[in-house]
Design an enzyme around this catalytic site. Structure first.
Site, PDB file in Angstrom:
ATOM      1  N   ASP A 185      33.981  40.291  38.231  1.00 54.04           N
ATOM      2  CA  ASP A 185      34.131  41.730  38.004  1.00 54.04           C
ATOM      3  C   ASP A 185      33.919  41.990  36.519  1.00 54.04           C
ATOM      4  O   ASP A 185      34.633  41.424  35.671  1.00 54.04           O
ATOM      5  CB  ASP A 185      35.520  42.200  38.430  1.00 54.04           C
ATOM      6  CG  ASP A 185      35.699  43.693  38.225  1.00 54.04           C
ATOM      7  OD1 ASP A 185      35.227  44.472  39.067  1.00 54.04           O
ATOM      8  OD2 ASP A 185      36.312  44.086  37.202  1.00 54.04           O
ATOM      9  N   GLU A 272      28.576  42.393  40.987  1.00 52.12           N
ATOM     10  CA  GLU A 272      28.313  43.745  41.464  1.00 52.12           C
ATOM     11  C   GLU A 272      26.896  44.161  41.086  1.00 52.12           C
ATOM     12  O   GLU A 272      26.401  43.815  40.006  1.00 52.12           O
ATOM     13  CB  GLU A 272      29.310  44.732  40.853  1.00 52.12           C
ATOM     14  CG  GLU A 272      30.740  44.533  41.286  1.00 52.12           C
ATOM     15  CD  GLU A 272      31.676  45.471  40.545  1.00 52.12           C
ATOM     16  OE1 GLU A 272      32.245  46.366  41.181  1.00 52.12           O
ATOM     17  OE2 GLU A 272      31.838  45.292  39.326  1.00 52.12           O
ATOM     18  N   CYS A 339      42.446  47.198  48.956  1.00 55.78           N
ATOM     19  CA  CYS A 339      43.535  46.225  48.897  1.00 55.78           C
ATOM     20  C   CYS A 339      43.067  44.914  49.531  1.00 55.78           C
ATOM     21  O   CYS A 339      42.656  44.896  50.695  1.00 55.78           O
ATOM     22  CB  CYS A 339      44.761  46.754  49.626  1.00 55.78           C
ATOM     23  SG  CYS A 339      46.135  45.575  49.663  1.00 55.78           S
ATOM     24  N   CYS A 342      45.776  44.148  52.762  1.00 56.88           N
ATOM     25  CA  CYS A 342      45.753  44.884  54.032  1.00 56.88           C
ATOM     26  C   CYS A 342      44.432  45.599  54.284  1.00 56.88           C
ATOM     27  O   CYS A 342      44.215  46.134  55.373  1.00 56.88           O
ATOM     28  CB  CYS A 342      46.904  45.891  54.081  1.00 56.88           C
ATOM     29  SG  CYS A 342      46.737  47.260  52.900  1.00 56.88           S
ATOM     30  N   CYS A 358      48.801  48.871  45.930  1.00 60.58           N
ATOM     31  CA  CYS A 358      48.377  49.428  47.212  1.00 60.58           C
ATOM     32  C   CYS A 358      49.424  50.418  47.720  1.00 60.58           C
ATOM     33  O   CYS A 358      50.620  50.094  47.794  1.00 60.58           O
ATOM     34  CB  CYS A 358      48.166  48.315  48.227  1.00 60.58           C
ATOM     35  SG  CYS A 358      47.629  48.910  49.846  1.00 60.58           S
ATOM     36  N   CYS A 361      50.563  48.837  51.536  1.00 54.97           N
ATOM     37  CA  CYS A 361      51.450  47.688  51.736  1.00 54.97           C
ATOM     38  C   CYS A 361      52.226  47.299  50.492  1.00 54.97           C
ATOM     39  O   CYS A 361      53.080  46.411  50.550  1.00 54.97           O
ATOM     40  CB  CYS A 361      50.653  46.484  52.236  1.00 54.97           C
ATOM     41  SG  CYS A 361      49.474  45.838  51.012  1.00 54.97           S
ATOM     42  N   ASP A 368      41.217  44.370  37.768  1.00 57.03           N
ATOM     43  CA  ASP A 368      40.005  43.569  37.626  1.00 57.03           C
ATOM     44  C   ASP A 368      40.046  42.328  38.520  1.00 57.03           C
ATOM     45  O   ASP A 368      39.015  41.910  39.067  1.00 57.03           O
ATOM     46  CB  ASP A 368      39.809  43.162  36.170  1.00 57.03           C
ATOM     47  CG  ASP A 368      39.525  44.356  35.267  1.00 57.03           C
ATOM     48  OD1 ASP A 368      38.957  45.342  35.768  1.00 57.03           O
ATOM     49  OD2 ASP A 368      39.871  44.308  34.076  1.00 57.03           O
TER      50      ASP A 368
END
Length: 390
Positions: A185, A272, A339, A342, A358, A361, A368
């Protein structure tokens, strides 16, 4: 496996050779600009695009004509290659890969290329290279040139001349020694956050431009106060160019060390698919619809460009290929909003620039790191889809 590689060295030309280098670079720039002007006039008159073969006939007329007989003093192959550069620029424009070709300016990226290896002699033992109409040139021999010589590009940067020798050679198909995968990332606060499935690794940003920004601005102000093209103005301009070159060299050194380390330790690297040009587009807008928060966006753009994300990806691509690895690019949408526990996707999951929590959850981690985890998973999913499709 055919490997193409370039070796760049600084050359030490004599006074006469420096004069010829500038003359040849100027001749190539003139041919490029004159051909571009011909293309524009032809387009305004409704004519079709003039291809390279037809444009080469114009070059013959210019070299043999009474207006520009000095073009004969330059070697013909670099002049022809200037036309090929223009043709490639037009093809990139037609394919929507680049903007419309622009006229070249003196002192900006002056360069020319010798495309015929038969006209080039390389004497590595004595650290010299022979180029048409220049003779033997001394160069700073820092490493061995491997492979068959294909072409040589001569360029000017911050007052110094360089030769880039491109070669190609057959090598055995490599098998990576470390079959590990990693998701990366990219960011501004953290240059790169790596996740290999078990632990995270953080590469801190070098921020080369930010560290030299005030010194560069001071040198630019001093140059602006000088009479243009005077001796003092030329000295001030050389000072600005030296600082800019230092910034570029420091950034390139950092990126090369980082990408070499990553390509050696991981066989699969997932990043990415960032569109840096779109991300750094100006927010100033137009006179009818002015943009908002222009200064903040300009600062963010500088920070993004200071990291060199595009060059980082380019270096990873070819270095992994040389070592038998792969580079996979995945869509960047929601990588830091999903997340990893979940799978809940929400902009509220990212509380701040660095904090991820999140709302579904309660999972917490650095934003990052979450992005690197999701990038790694997305890469594995894409490879699985490709394998199933085959």
């Amino acid at each position: 496996m055919l490997r193409r590689q370039a070796y760049k060295f600084r050359i030490e030309p004599t006074g006469e050779q420096q004069r010829k280098l500038r003359q040849f670079a100027g001749a190539c720039r003139f041919v490029f600009n004159k051909a571009l002007a011909v293309q524009q006039v032809n387009r305004e008159e409704g004519g079709k695009y003039i291809g390279y073969v037809a444009m080469a006939k114009y070059l013959t007329a210019w070299r043999n004509g009474d207006e520009t007989p000095w073009l004969k003093d330059a070697p013909v192959h670099p002049l022809q290659h200037a036309l090929k550069d223009l043709d490639r620029a037009y093809q990139n424009f037609f394919a929507q890969r680049a903007d419309f070709p622009r006229f070249k300016k003196r002192g900006q990226r002056d360069s020319f290329r010798y495309p015929d290896p038969k006209q080039i002699k390389l004497d590595q033992g004595n650290s010299r290279i022979n180029l048409p109409k220049l003779g033997w040139l001394r160069y700073r021999n820092s490493r061995q040139v491997l492979g068959t010589l294909k072409n040589v590009t001569v360029s000017l940067s911050a007052g110094h001349w360089y030769v880039s020798i491109q070669t190609e050679r057959e090598v055995a198909v490599p098998l990576h020694a470390a079959p590990l995968a990693v998701g990366i990332d990219l960011g501004v606060v953290r240059f790169a956050t790596l996740w290999d499935g078990e632990r995270e690794t953080v590469l801190e940003p070098l921020n080369t431009f930010a560290r030299h920004q005030h010194r560069l601005a001071k040198a630019q102000r001093q140059m602006a106060r000088k009479t243009k093209f005077s001796s003092n103005w030329k000295k001030a301009k050389a000072r600005v160019q030296r600082i800019q070159r230092q910034i570029a060299n420091a950034r390139a050194d950092y990126l090369h060390k980082a990408t070499t380390a990553i390509s050696k330790s991981h066989a699969l690297v997932i990043v990415e698919d960032l569109q840096v040009a779109s991300m750094t587009r100006s927010a100033s807008g137009t006179a009818e619809q002015p943009g908002s928060r222009v200064r903040q966006k300009a600062g963010l753009n500088r920070s993004i460009l200071d990291q060199g994300w595009g060059e980082f990806r380019r270096q990873l691509d070819y270095k992994l290929a040389w070592r038998g690895g792969w580079l996979v690019a995945v869509p960047p949408q929601n990588t830091s909003r999903t997340c990893p526990c979940c799978g809940h996707v929400s902009a509220d999951n990212r509380q701040t620039q660095a904090r991820f929590e999140c709302v579904g959850c309660g999972y917490e981690n650095n934003a990052d790191v979450v992005g690197a985890i999701n990038i790694l998973r997305a890469g594995h999913a894409r490879l699985a889809e490709s394998a199933n499709a085959e």
